[in-house]
Design an enzyme around this catalytic site. Structure first.
Site, PDB file in Angstrom:
ATOM      1  CB  SER A 141      39.612  46.088  41.207  1.00 30.19           C
ATOM      2  OG  SER A 141      40.583  45.421  41.985  1.00 30.19           O
ATOM      3  CE1 TYR A 156      43.551  46.362  38.123  1.00 30.99           C
ATOM      4  CE2 TYR A 156      43.420  46.318  40.521  1.00 30.99           C
ATOM      5  CZ  TYR A 156      42.985  45.871  39.292  1.00 30.99           C
ATOM      6  OH  TYR A 156      41.986  44.929  39.225  1.00 30.99           O
TER       7      TYR A 156
END
Length: 256
Positions: A141, A156
């Site tokens: 990510s 996250y």
């Protein structure tokens, strides 16, 4: 075809980026085993991607559990003869302030992303060694590279940073076995993950506001990431390992 007679495992393969990648691998000649928690979704995806049922199979289960990774690899071996490519694509995402994260919340991110890479790779690598090499590509990510004020995501991002670090460590450790390990780092990709914390109406309203967040002027689509995954898994990338490739419409270029 890039993956003629190759065997590919895709975790998180029932929808979004994983489904798009599975579709592209099939189009390039591969046989594919997909994984996810929801068996009904996997069955629907399998029928959509390969109505014949000859080139796709699935294993439903929690990929953070070591036994699920082992079962997934065993399915690939029993059904298609081995493992050539592993795509670790599981993840959860729900922007949350740092002080609002609870212990269970943090553990859920670590389970889905870190364990969801660690255990499938442990199961798949020995099978790749038997075949003289292979490739692992994970969906990381951009949030593990660059903080985004509009979407506070400490848990996250930390978990995805763990996936990035696993990528680099495995790349070095298994280079001697001709196993290449890379990751892609997407920015905003229009997938069903946003529907897990927003209504359909909210998604339709909010996602377009992120188009200009990307220098290229648009959000990404699952196929944008799928194409990068296929490239890194293919022989065209035979001299690339240990790389975290931004697939972000230029967002992280602002850092340089």
């Amino acid at each position: 075809m890039l993956f003629n007679d190759k065997v590919v495992i895709v975790t998180g393969g029932g929808s979004g980026i994983g489904k798009a990648a599975a579709k592209r691998f099939l189009e390039e000649g591969a046989k594919v085993v997909i994984n996810g928690r929801r068996e009904n979704v996997l069955k629907e995806t399998m029928k959509e991607l390969d109505p014949s049922g000859e080139k796709v199979d699935y294993v439903a289960g929690d990929i953070s559990v070591k036994a699920t990774g082992a079962a997934l690899v065993q399915k690939a071996v029993d059904t298609f003869g081995g493992v050539d490519v592993l795509v670790c694509n599981t993840g959860i995402f729900n922007p949350t302030g740092f002080l609002e994260h609870g212990e269970d919340d943090l553990n859920n991110y670590l389970d889905a992303i870190v364990k969801g890479t660690f255990f499938p790779a442990q199961a798949a690598i020995p099978e790749m060694q038997k075949r003289g090499g292979g490739a692992i590509v994970s969906t990381g990510s951009m949030w593990a590279i660059q903080s985004v004020e509009a979407t506070p995501s400490a848990a996250y991002s930390a978990a995805m940073a763990g996936r990035h670090t696993l990528t680099r460590n495995l790349a070095v450790e298994f280079a001697k076995d001709n196993i290449r390990v890379n990751a892609v780092a997407p920015a905003v990709i229009e997938t069903p993950i946003y529907n897990t914390f927003m209504s359909e109406e909210q998604v339709a309203e909010v996602l377009p506001t992120f188009n200009e967040f990307h220098p290229l002027g648009r959000n990404g689509q699952p196929v944008d990431v799928a194409e990068a995954i296929l490239y890194l898994a293919s022989d065209k990338a035979s001299f690339i390992t240990g790389v975290i490739l931004p697939v972000d419409g230029g967002v992280t270029a602002r850092l340089r």
